[in-house]
Design an enzyme around this catalytic site. Structure first.
Site, PDB file in Angstrom:
ATOM      1  N   LYS A 182       0.865  -1.185   0.000  1.00 25.28           N
ATOM      2  CA  LYS A 182       0.000   0.000   0.000  1.00 25.28           C
ATOM      3  C   LYS A 182       0.898   1.231   0.000  1.00 25.28           C
ATOM      4  CE  LYS A 182      -1.743   3.163   2.677  1.00 25.28           C
ATOM      5  NZ  LYS A 182      -1.869   4.296   1.796  1.00 25.28           N
ATOM      6  N   GLY A 235       6.385   5.257   8.764  1.00 21.36           N
ATOM      7  CA  GLY A 235       5.546   6.454   8.804  1.00 21.36           C
ATOM      8  C   GLY A 235       5.640   7.107  10.159  1.00 21.36           C
ATOM      9  N   SER A 236       4.577   7.763  10.545  1.00 22.75           N
ATOM     10  CA  SER A 236       4.611   8.541  11.780  1.00 22.75           C
ATOM     11  C   SER A 236       4.421   7.655  13.008  1.00 22.75           C
ATOM     12  CB  SER A 236       3.503   9.594  11.741  1.00 22.75           C
ATOM     13  OG  SER A 236       2.257   8.952  11.639  1.00 22.75           O
ATOM     14  N   VAL A 239       0.563   6.973  13.758  1.00 21.24           N
ATOM     15  CA  VAL A 239      -0.084   5.933  12.939  1.00 21.24           C
ATOM     16  C   VAL A 239       0.509   4.559  13.282  1.00 21.24           C
ATOM     17  CG1 VAL A 239      -0.435   5.068  10.584  1.00 21.24           C
ATOM     18  CG2 VAL A 239      -0.750   7.501  11.078  1.00 21.24           C
ATOM     19  N   GLY A 240       1.821   4.502  13.442  1.00 19.58           N
ATOM     20  CA  GLY A 240       2.474   3.228  13.759  1.00 19.58           C
ATOM     21  C   GLY A 240       1.968   2.637  15.070  1.00 19.58           C
ATOM     22  N   GLU A 257       8.830   1.471  11.582  1.00 14.58           N
ATOM     23  CA  GLU A 257       9.903   2.467  11.461  1.00 14.58           C
ATOM     24  C   GLU A 257       9.235   3.835  11.473  1.00 14.58           C
ATOM     25  OE1 GLU A 257      12.684   1.293  11.856  1.00 14.58           O
ATOM     26  OE2 GLU A 257      12.585  -0.748  11.102  1.00 14.58           O
ATOM     27  N   CYS A 291      13.449  10.611   7.771  1.00 15.05           N
ATOM     28  CA  CYS A 291      13.273  10.233   9.167  1.00 15.05           C
ATOM     29  C   CYS A 291      14.575  10.419   9.926  1.00 15.05           C
ATOM     30  CB  CYS A 291      12.793   8.811   9.264  1.00 15.05           C
ATOM     31  SG  CYS A 291      13.824   7.723   8.347  1.00 15.05           S
ATOM     32  N   GLN A 338       1.727  19.015   4.333  1.00 16.64           N
ATOM     33  CA  GLN A 338       3.087  19.174   4.856  1.00 16.64           C
ATOM     34  C   GLN A 338       3.426  20.659   5.001  1.00 16.64           C
ATOM     35  OE1 GLN A 338       4.642  16.764   6.562  1.00 16.64           O
ATOM     36  NE2 GLN A 338       6.521  17.346   5.516  1.00 16.64           N
ATOM     37  N   GLU A 392       8.897  16.302  16.013  1.00 18.92           N
ATOM     38  CA  GLU A 392       9.363  16.206  14.637  1.00 18.92           C
ATOM     39  C   GLU A 392       8.576  17.201  13.784  1.00 18.92           C
ATOM     40  OE1 GLU A 392       8.249  12.582  12.568  1.00 18.92           O
ATOM     41  OE2 GLU A 392      10.313  12.414  11.866  1.00 18.92           O
TER      42      GLU A 392
END
Ligand code: NAP
Ligand code: MG
Length: 492
Positions: A182, A235-236, A239-240, A257, A291, A338, A392
């Site tokens: 995805k 990702g963030s 969400v992770g 990650e 990242c 962003q 971040e």
């Protein structure tokens, strides 16, 4: 190969069971070039649950034959895709730049790095299957083998939309799993260009599938499905963390990650020119959207002014513009959301009392007005508790924190919720070793940028930057396999 051009302005498709197929949902969305939001680079499906089910079915159907092949046979298919990747670097780079905004040079570097990752993961897959250990009993052969898991899913981010799928899908496929990718909604064409390589390499139908759509629908359906045995996500942190919670209901393993707030520590004996050069690259390459980008400089007070002077000189040289132009040193940030987030981060820094020494705003002159361009921005007078020192921002924004000594530098560097990457600039061996021992991160660097990595070593963070067996290196394939231990007595 021009999947991107051919399909431009037409609803693009999913790749399921070896064919490009229309989504069963009617809804689509437009992907826009961040350098010029008036330019639509593609129309992509917002796929639904039935599309995900079809992809899972196809991957399940393909699993038996694919996992039964010898690993050498699997490697043959992947090597064909790799040679196509090498041929298509310039074309894929155009897709990447049009979707993500990074400069063509940065896009080519991303693809070349992906080639190195792929070469390593193919050869690693050939030689890393289990181990033999001497048994404590006579006549017993004691060994372990690795087994694939079944259907696995890869959920990719937009900042390295080509490299990340390579780093995750190749070890998964080498190990004998079948896979569903995805892509991030902002960068589906880069994911599609990756999958197209495997179609053209003749990969058996269903082994690698691609479903475009939102994280909340497509991503979540993959994470929730008991048929999907592992989720590799980049990702963030937010969400992770959610993915981890949903996946744990089925005991589905996850490899996460996530974000970073990476510090570069500069001690008073450092080579300041080298440090300023590395800091400029690490903070502003890819518009700071790595990242492992450096987002905090922690510098000893006696060299603060000299270092800042050199840093600002370097940053002034950066030409911000369209990534397709040869003169551009830094492209736009990746899309309107962003842009808004980063500008909000800059406003927070200002309102907390930090001082902007360069940059600080959106660029809107001439052609830049149509895109998402932000000046490379440096804050000084940053204190460790400020938002811009803790969170971040994921853009071209660097926070400079002045400290009294090495001990304070270490303390400040570690005092964040993230733990991805760090670096120190010094020639003091004792402090170097102390820093290596005490820095709370997954990867650290000495006299090098926080963003440096090589494919033969694992890549992943600790604390809220990472969870699960890290990707890349020798653990890349580990994540996508189970161990089976065998005790074999030939004469009962
Ligand atoms: P993101 O918003 O977390 O999205 C990452 C991926 O997850 C996208 O494909 C997204 O789909 C999908 N997703 C969103 N919600 C989901 C859900 N509920 N279930 C399943 N999937 C879901 O992150 P991003 O904005 O793309 O990327 C920026 C972040 O990635 C930064 O924090 C950066 O530090 C981190 N990053 C980390 C590494 C690393 O290796 N540590 C590398 C690169 C980037 P949509 O496209 O629909 O949102
Ligand atoms: Mg996001």
């Amino acid at each position: 190969m021009n999947i991107f051009l051919e399909t431009n302005m037409k609803p693009n498709k999913n790749f399921i069971d070896g064919k490009w197929v229309a989504s069963l949902e009617k809804e689509t969305y437009q992907q826009k070039n961040p350098a010029n939001l008036e330019q639509v680079t593609g129309i992509w499906p917002k796929s639904g649950l039935a599309d995900v089910e079809n992809a899972i079915d196809a991957a399940q159907k393909a699993y038996q034959n694919w996992s039964a092949l010898t690993v050498h046979k699997r490697a043959e298919y992947l090597k064909k895709a790799l040679s196509l990747m090498m041929e298509r670097v310039p074309r894929i780079a155009e897709v990447l730049t049009a979707e993500n905004g990074k400069t063509l040079g940065e896009s080519r570097l991303e693809i070349r790095a992906a080639i190195k990752e792929m070469e390593f993961q193919i050869s690693e897959g050939l030689y890393s299957l289990g181990e033999v250990m001497p048994s404590v009993q006579d006549g017993v052969l004691a060994y372990s083998t690795r087994r694939p898991l079944g259907v696995v899913a890869v959920i990719a981010p937009w900042n390295f939309p080509f490299n990340v799928p390579v780093r995750k899908c190749i070890p998964a496929l080498m190990a004998g799993n079948t896979c569903i990718l995805k892509p991030a909604q902002l960068t589906p064409g880069s994911g599609a260009a990756f999958v197209k390589l495997f179609e053209d390499a003749g990969l058996p139908a269903g082994v690698l599938n691609f479903v475009s759509g939102s994280g909340s629908v497509v991503g979540n359906a993959l994470v929730k499905s008991p048929a999907v045995k592992a989720i590799s996500f980049t990702g963030s942190t937010e969400v992770g963390t959610g993915i981890h919670q949903v996946a744990s209901a089925n005991l589905t393993r996850t490899q996460l990650e996530m974000g970073g707030k990476n510090a570069m520590v500069i001690l008073k004996d450092a080579d300041l020119e080298m440090a300023a050069h590395e800091a400029t690259r690490a903070a502003f390459v890819c518009s700071g959207q790595w990242c492992t980008a450096t987002s905090r400089i922690i510098v000893e007070k006696p060299v603060l002014d000299d270092f800042l002077g050199l840093l600002i000189e370097n940053v002034k040289q950066l030409v911000v513009g369209n990534g397709t132009s040869r003169d551009t040193g830094m492209g736009p940030v990746c899309g309107e959301a962003q842009l808004k987030n980063i500008l909000l981060g800059i406003e927070k820094g200002k309102s907390e009392g930090a001082e902007i020494v360069i940059g600080g705003g959106q660029l809107k002159e001439g052609g830049l007005a149509k895109g998402c361009f932000i000046e490379p921005t440096i804050f000084t007078g940053v204190t460790p508790d400020m938002y811009i020192a803790q969170e971040e921002i994921f853009g071209p924004v660097l926070s400079v924190i002045a400290v009294d000594d090495f001990e304070q530098a270490l303390d400040v560097a570690n005092n964040v919720r993230f733990g991805l990457s760090s670096s120190i600039f010094t020639n003091d061996l004792e402090k170097t070793h102390l820093f290596i021992d005490s820095t709370d991160v997954g990867l650290t660097h000495v006299n090098m940028s926080t963003a440096y990595k090589e494919p033969q070593l694992s890549f992943g963070g600790i604390k809220q930057s990472g969870s699960g067996i890290p990707e890349a290196g020798r653990t890349g394939i580990e994540f996508f396999t189970d161990h089976k231990v065998v005790y074999l007595k030939s004469k009962p």
